[in-house]
Write an enzyme that holds these catalytic residues in place. Structure first.
Site, mmCIF file in Angstrom:
data_model
loop_
_atom_site.group_PDB
_atom_site.id
_atom_site.type_symbol
_atom_site.label_atom_id
_atom_site.label_comp_id
_atom_site.label_asym_id
_atom_site.label_seq_id
_atom_site.Cartn_x
_atom_site.Cartn_y
_atom_site.Cartn_z
ATOM 1 N N GLU A 152 0.818 -1.227 0.000
ATOM 2 C CA GLU A 152 0.000 0.000 0.000
ATOM 3 C C GLU A 152 0.847 1.271 0.000
ATOM 4 O O GLU A 152 0.636 2.179 0.810
ATOM 5 C CB GLU A 152 -0.971 -0.018 1.191
ATOM 6 C CG GLU A 152 -1.981 -1.140 1.088
ATOM 7 C CD GLU A 152 -3.095 -1.098 2.134
ATOM 8 O OE1 GLU A 152 -3.001 -0.323 3.100
ATOM 9 O OE2 GLU A 152 -4.065 -1.863 1.961
ATOM 10 N N GLU A 168 -5.507 -8.345 -0.531
ATOM 11 C CA GLU A 168 -6.199 -8.022 0.729
ATOM 12 C C GLU A 168 -7.645 -7.704 0.389
ATOM 13 O O GLU A 168 -7.916 -6.727 -0.320
ATOM 14 C CB GLU A 168 -5.582 -6.812 1.434
ATOM 15 C CG GLU A 168 -4.299 -7.114 2.153
ATOM 16 C CD GLU A 168 -3.829 -5.960 3.047
ATOM 17 O OE1 GLU A 168 -4.690 -5.261 3.621
ATOM 18 O OE2 GLU A 168 -2.609 -5.775 3.154
HETATM 19 O O1 AHR Z 1 -5.195 -6.066 6.901
HETATM 20 C C1 AHR Z 1 -5.131 -4.963 7.736
HETATM 21 C C2 AHR Z 1 -4.406 -3.807 7.089
HETATM 22 O O2 AHR Z 1 -5.185 -3.275 6.069
HETATM 23 C C3 AHR Z 1 -3.095 -4.116 6.437
HETATM 24 O O3 AHR Z 1 -2.046 -4.108 7.326
HETATM 25 C C4 AHR Z 1 -2.962 -3.029 5.427
HETATM 26 O O4 AHR Z 1 -2.227 -3.436 4.303
HETATM 27 C C5 AHR Z 1 -4.386 -2.658 5.092
HETATM 28 O O5 AHR Z 1 -4.584 -1.303 5.110
#
Ligand code: AHR
Length: 548
Positions: A209, A332
């Site tokens: 990210e 994610e």
């Molecule tokens: O999964 C939780 C968090 O969400 C992670 O650390 C991050 O990559 C995202 O913003």
């Protein structure tokens, strides 16, 4: 097979079954209050497939965050721990799910992580202040421990390296530590740590990210793209075949959404294989107007994101006249909105604090089922996918001192893992729809659309001819029928048929009452050329069918 042929074939089949569908013509006025419900219909034809399913699409995330590692995976003081300190009950659950790939060590965590802190003799590993979640990190669990754990649960590692506070040199050294056999500085260090054989990690995330202002080391797209390219080029010296994933946009609401992806890829397209997508969803005023009907349509927002990022990849491919087509890594995704601010995200400098401990209810599980349908439907483009996360932190599994709880979202995920295999079939589904309205929702969720009540995907395993059907009924009020017209192959037996449903979409499981949201048997239709499933209201269902 042309689309028009498929459509003709489909319509012919519907004609034979005497179906008369008028979906869309009258639904706008009837909407959700309707009382008569036409069946959804589709044709199963194994000659029409969308993609071979790479099971990496059904992976998960394990991050050094809250209680995910410490007291989740690793708890040497527990009577449930093995001699390595791993929780055996957690191993049993994760292994039983057969998660194909696990993304580690983060998440935001990776952007401040010094991988060297987590390798070598445990008594020499430092305790550090972890700055993504303001927690204490003892480093008693690190890369080699993760590799051991992956073997125990039979999953493939998807490692990320730090491009936040870390340098390309540290990142490349990490790849060398993990993958080079012997005879170099970092491979010999690994061997001195007791790991003679290389770990051979094939898939790598280049940071996390990096478009996000919250991210340690956040930087502009072109700068990140140049660094990622430099890293990738060096890594290709170690092994040119490694699969390298560049950081894409963190979500669809980022002001730089799509522009970030384009600029990053313009810098590094030739050196990378995939780009990441992330998104988290919630039944909140800005995202859904607190409407469950709108909420359950959110997998279609995920689907749009996939198409948009895929289009950016293709645009850059065209610009660069590259023969290479990138794939997507949706590494994610999940529901996450209740435990998302204040004390839920601030570890207050504690060890293994309770962070992001989202409690999942039935409607969350139904939507997770929808997300799985979308990922499967888009599996021609999305090769890697990771439910974030696996244990304790926004997770299907939760530990207390003595046991593991399966949250509601465990079930759709476990079904996809268990049954979805082989090829994803190209289903043309005819279903009644209901309207959703943009209103004043957050711009990326503000859409006027017609959403099918029934969302279904199917896979067919060419090894054994078995078909998996995953069926979401978004109708909150009534049962919906799904008629399957089998062209080829012929179904011979229903091997399994279950559903997840309930009267209260807000119901959830607890350690005291772990079966509030749990599958129950769904009466299957007899196997035959036409099969009608009766999908309960507010349900996600699976059927596993043998064919000849
Ligand atoms: O999964 C939780 C968090 O969400 C992670 O650390 C991050 O990559 C995202 O913003």
């Amino acid at each position: 097979m042309s689309h028009s042929f498929r459509r003709r074939e489909f319509l012919a089949t519907l004609g034979k079954s005497g179906a008369a569908l008028a979906a869309g013509s009258w639904l706008g006025s009837v909407g959700y209050a309707q009382t008569s419900r036409a069946a959804a219909r589709t044709v199963i034809n194994q000659r029409l497939s969308r993609a071979d399913l790479d099971r990496r699409l059904l992976g998960a995330v394990l991050e050094h965050l809250g209680r995910a590692i410490y007291t989740g995976v690793y708890e040497p003081e527990s009577p449930l721990a093995d001699r390595n300190g791993f929780r055996t009950d957690v191993i049993e659950q994760v292994k039983g799910m057969a998660v194909p790939i696990m993304r580690y060590p983060g998440g935001n965590f990776v952007s401040g992580y010094n991988w060297l802190d987590g390798v070598g003799p445990k008594n020499q590993r430092p305790t550090v202040l972890e700055r993504a979640w303001n927690s204490l990190e003892t480093n008693q669990f690190g890369t080699n421990d993760f590799m051991d754990w992956c073997k125990l649960v039979n999953t493939e590692p998807l490692l990320g390296f730090n491009l936040g506070t870390g340098t390309p040199e540290q990142a490349v050294a990490y790849v060398e530590y993990c993958n080079v056999d012997k005879g170099t500085k970092w491979s010999e260090l690994r061997r001195s740590h007791g790991y003679e054989q290389p770990h051979n990690v094939r898939y790598w995330c280049m940071g996390n990210e990096m478009d996000g202002p919250w991210q340690m080391g956040h930087m502009p797209a072109r700068e990140y793209g140049r660094i990622a390219r430099d890293c990738a080029q060096q890594i290709r010296v170690i092994d040119e075949k490694l699969q390298l994933i560049a950081c894409g946009s963190s979500n669809t609401n980022m002001p730089t959404y799509l522009v970030w992806d384009r600029e990053v890829l313009e810098e590094c397209y030739d050196q990378v294989d995939g780009i990441s997508l992330h998104n988290y969803y919630g039944n909140t005023p800005p995202l859904s107007g607190n409407s469950t009907a709108r909420y359950l349509a959110m997998n279609l927002d995920m689907e749009r994101q996939i198409l948009e990022i895929g289009a950016v990849c293709d645009y850059v491919q065209g610009l660069q006249k590259s023969p290479k087509r990138l794939w997507l890594s949706f590494d994610e995704w999940n529901v996450w909105y209740r435990a998302r601010s204040g004390p839920h995200v601030d570890g207050k400098r504690a060890f293994a604090p309770r962070l992001l401990e989202e409690v999942y209810n039935l409607e969350d599980a139904l939507l997770v089922g929808g997300f799985l349908n979308t990922l499967l439907r888009q599996s021609e483009r999305v090769r890697v996918g990771c439910l974030a996360q696996i244990i304790n932190v926004i997770a299907p599994l939760v530990t207390n001192e003595t046991s593991v709880l399966r949250q509601s979202i465990y079930y759709p995920y476990a079904w996809a893992l268990k049954y979805a295999r082989g090829r994803v079939l190209d289903l043309q589904v005819q279903a009644e729809t209901y309207p959703i309205v943009a209103g004043d929702l957050q711009p990326d969720f503000a859409r006027n659309d017609q959403v099918p009540f029934v969302d279904v995907v199917a896979t067919l395993d060419p090894q054994n001819g078995q078909v998996c059907l995953l069926m979401l009924n978004r109708d909150l009020e009534g049962e919906r029928e799904l008629v399957l017209e089998w062209r080829n192959p012929t179904p011979t037996r229903v091997l399994a048929c279950e559903t997840l449903t309930g009267a209260d979409v807000k119901a959830f499981n607890t350690f005291e009452q772990p079966q509030v949201v749990a599958p129950r048997a769904l009466a299957p239709p007899a196997a035959g050329p036409s099969m009608t499933f009766k999908l309960p209201p507010r349900s996600y269902s699976v059927a596993h069918i043998a064919t000849s």
